[in-house]
Write a protein that holds these residues in place. Structure first.
Motif, short mmCIF file in Angstrom:
data_model
loop_
_atom_site.label_atom_id
_atom_site.label_comp_id
_atom_site.label_asym_id
_atom_site.label_seq_id
_atom_site.Cartn_x
_atom_site.Cartn_y
_atom_site.Cartn_z
N ARG A 140 -0.75 4.16 -10.80
CA ARG A 140 -0.06 5.16 -9.95
C ARG A 140 1.14 4.43 -9.22
NH1 ARG A 140 -0.95 8.08 -5.24
NH2 ARG A 140 -2.87 6.74 -4.87
N GLY A 141 0.78 3.55 -8.47
CA GLY A 141 1.56 2.88 -7.73
C GLY A 141 2.91 2.10 -8.68
N TYR B 293 -3.69 -3.73 -4.10
CA TYR B 293 -2.99 -2.80 -3.35
C TYR B 293 -2.71 -1.47 -4.28
CZ TYR B 293 -2.17 -6.33 0.04
OH TYR B 293 -2.41 -7.47 0.94
N TRP B 294 -2.23 -0.51 -3.49
CA TRP B 294 -1.91 0.87 -4.32
C TRP B 294 -0.59 0.53 -5.15
CZ3 TRP B 294 3.13 2.50 -3.77
CH2 TRP B 294 3.57 3.65 -4.52
N GLY B 295 0.22 -0.53 -4.81
CA GLY B 295 1.65 -0.93 -5.47
C GLY B 295 0.81 -1.56 -6.90
N SER C 192 -1.75 -0.56 -8.49
CA SER C 192 -2.34 0.48 -9.45
C SER C 192 -1.51 1.15 -10.49
CB SER C 192 -3.19 1.61 -8.40
OG SER C 192 -2.09 2.30 -7.96
N ASP D 175 0.85 -1.17 0.00
CA ASP D 175 -0.05 -0.03 -0.01
C ASP D 175 0.73 1.24 -0.12
OD1 ASP D 175 0.99 -0.09 2.57
OD2 ASP D 175 -0.75 -0.30 3.86
N SER D 176 2.16 1.03 -0.01
CA SER D 176 3.07 2.26 -0.23
C SER D 176 4.24 1.71 -0.68
CB SER D 176 3.17 2.93 1.05
OG SER D 176 3.64 2.26 2.09
N GLY E 258 -6.56 1.14 -10.73
CA GLY E 258 -6.68 1.95 -9.68
C GLY E 258 -6.88 1.36 -8.34
N ALA E 259 -6.14 1.71 -7.29
CA ALA E 259 -6.12 1.18 -6.02
C ALA E 259 -7.35 1.23 -5.38
CB ALA E 259 -5.17 1.99 -5.04
#
Length: 372
Positions: free
Chosen positions: A115-116, A109-111, A113, A64-65, A103-104
């Motif tokens: 963007r991630g 997970y964000w990773g 997406s 997630d980050s 997308g997340a």
């Protein structure tokens, strides 16, 4: 000592050509300067100390980050590539639709997406680590479902599936191009889709190359898919998910593992000679259990009350794999399965049972070979 008066200039002038010739001869005997970092056509750099062009990779676990601190352990371990794995979703193995989620949210997970993926690529690039984008499909319909189960029942459904999958993959081809990722894997373990559908894959590869201009591979299953594919010539690497069974017993000796690699090695060499493409292990790894070499693809039993850890067997599996393949001129490298960003030495017991080499002797083996 002090020197009085001015000495005549002619002796040094006569010696000057001799000194220049002597200096030129000595300079020619000096070792060459170390190479500078080589730029990638898609924006990353290769550390100057690398002795060859093998891909020293790990499969990066999306979270997630991500931060620069997560990248430093990769650098210390000699890793120069990561594979990032966004997922498409398929409602069932015979459902001809791949759903794209960029997308997340509650599905990922964000990773994973867009963007991630982009942010992680940029973090890695700052430390000279390149990225291969490796989209997977998550098949719903049971915990045992995997991409190899995907199989349509009619030609019409296959055409619909390939149309849907093409939309899915071309999205990631465009993302890889715009973010200057360094390689793209066009599919993973889709054994029913890859065998008998050569025309569809060649069409898709042509479409991908119109969008993305980096090297391409496909991640074929070890059990026979890599031998059945007929479109390797259209790709840059022969990609193999190299979970070959190497033992029938727990705690195997390294001699047993080395002997067991001989038969898969012959099979791989036969495909390599036919298509004259370098071979890349898009995944290879071993869990930290005594039976790691029996079914290398199988996850440890997380429901077991007590599961014995065995870092020695995992280490020996790594040693046998690197000793068998790393020096072969046609071998392009490995992506170790798998690497958790931020995993601590005293972290999750579950993760210390599974495939990660982090904080284990296997990581030292990987770092040793990756540092060569």
């Amino acid at each position: 000592m002090p020197v009085s008066g001015r000495r005549p200039l002619w002796p040094p002038l006569l010696l000057l050509p001799v000194l220049l010739l002597l200096g030129w001869w000595q300079w020619g005997r000096m070792p060459p300067l170390p190479p500078t970092a080589a730029p990638s056509p898609h924006g990353a750099t290769t550390p100057a100390t690398l002795p060859d062009k093998r891909l020293r990779g790990v499969n990066w676990v999306a979270a997630d980050s991500a931060s620069s601190a997560n990248i430093e352990p990769l650098v210390r371990a000699g890793v120069t590539w990561i594979a990032q794995t966004p997922f498409g979703w398929q409602a069932g193995a015979a459902i001809p639709e791949v759903r794209l989620h960029t997308g997340a949210g509650n599905r990922g997970y964000w990773g994973e997406s867009d963007r991630g993926l982009l942010a992680t690529t940029q973090l890695a690039r700052r430390r000279g680590i390149r990225t291969m984008l490796k989209p997977h499909i998550w098949v719903r319909g049971g915990s045992g479902a995997w991409p190899g189960d995907i199989n349509m029942t009619t030609d019409a459904d296959w055409q619909a599936w390939f149309a849907s999958y093409s939309v899915f993959l071309l999205h990631y081809a465009q993302l890889a191009e715009t973010s200057k990722m360094d390689a793209l894997c066009i599919g993973t373990e889709l054994q029913h889709a890859s065998a008998g559908h050569e025309t569809e894959w060649r069409t898709l590869i042509k479409q991908v190359r119109e969008v993305y201009h980096g090297p391409l591979t496909y991640a074929a299953n070890w059990s026979g898919e890599f031998e059945e594919i007929r479109f390797w010539d259209a790709l840059d690497y022969i990609g193999i998910q190299a979970y070959f069974p190497l033992s029938t017993t727990v705690h195997p000796a390294k001699e047993t593992l080395l002997a067991a690699w001989k038969q898969p090695l012959r099979r791989i060499e036969a495909v390599q000679k036919r298509y004259k493409k370098p071979v890349l292990f898009t995944e290879i790894g071993y869990k930290t259990t005594p039976d790691a070499a029996i079914q290398p693809w199988a996850w440890p039993d997380r429901m077991a009350v007590v599961t014995e850890t065995d870092q020695q067997t995992q280490r020996l599996c790594y040693e046998a794999m690197f000793e068998t393949f790393w020096r072969r001129p046609w071998f392009q490298g490995t992506f170790i399965w798998k690497w958790y960003p931020g995993l601590q030495a005293d972290g999750s017991a579950r993760r210390h049972l599974d495939f990660t080499p982090q904080h284990k002797p296997a990581e030292q083996v990987m770092a040793h070979w990756y540092g060569r």
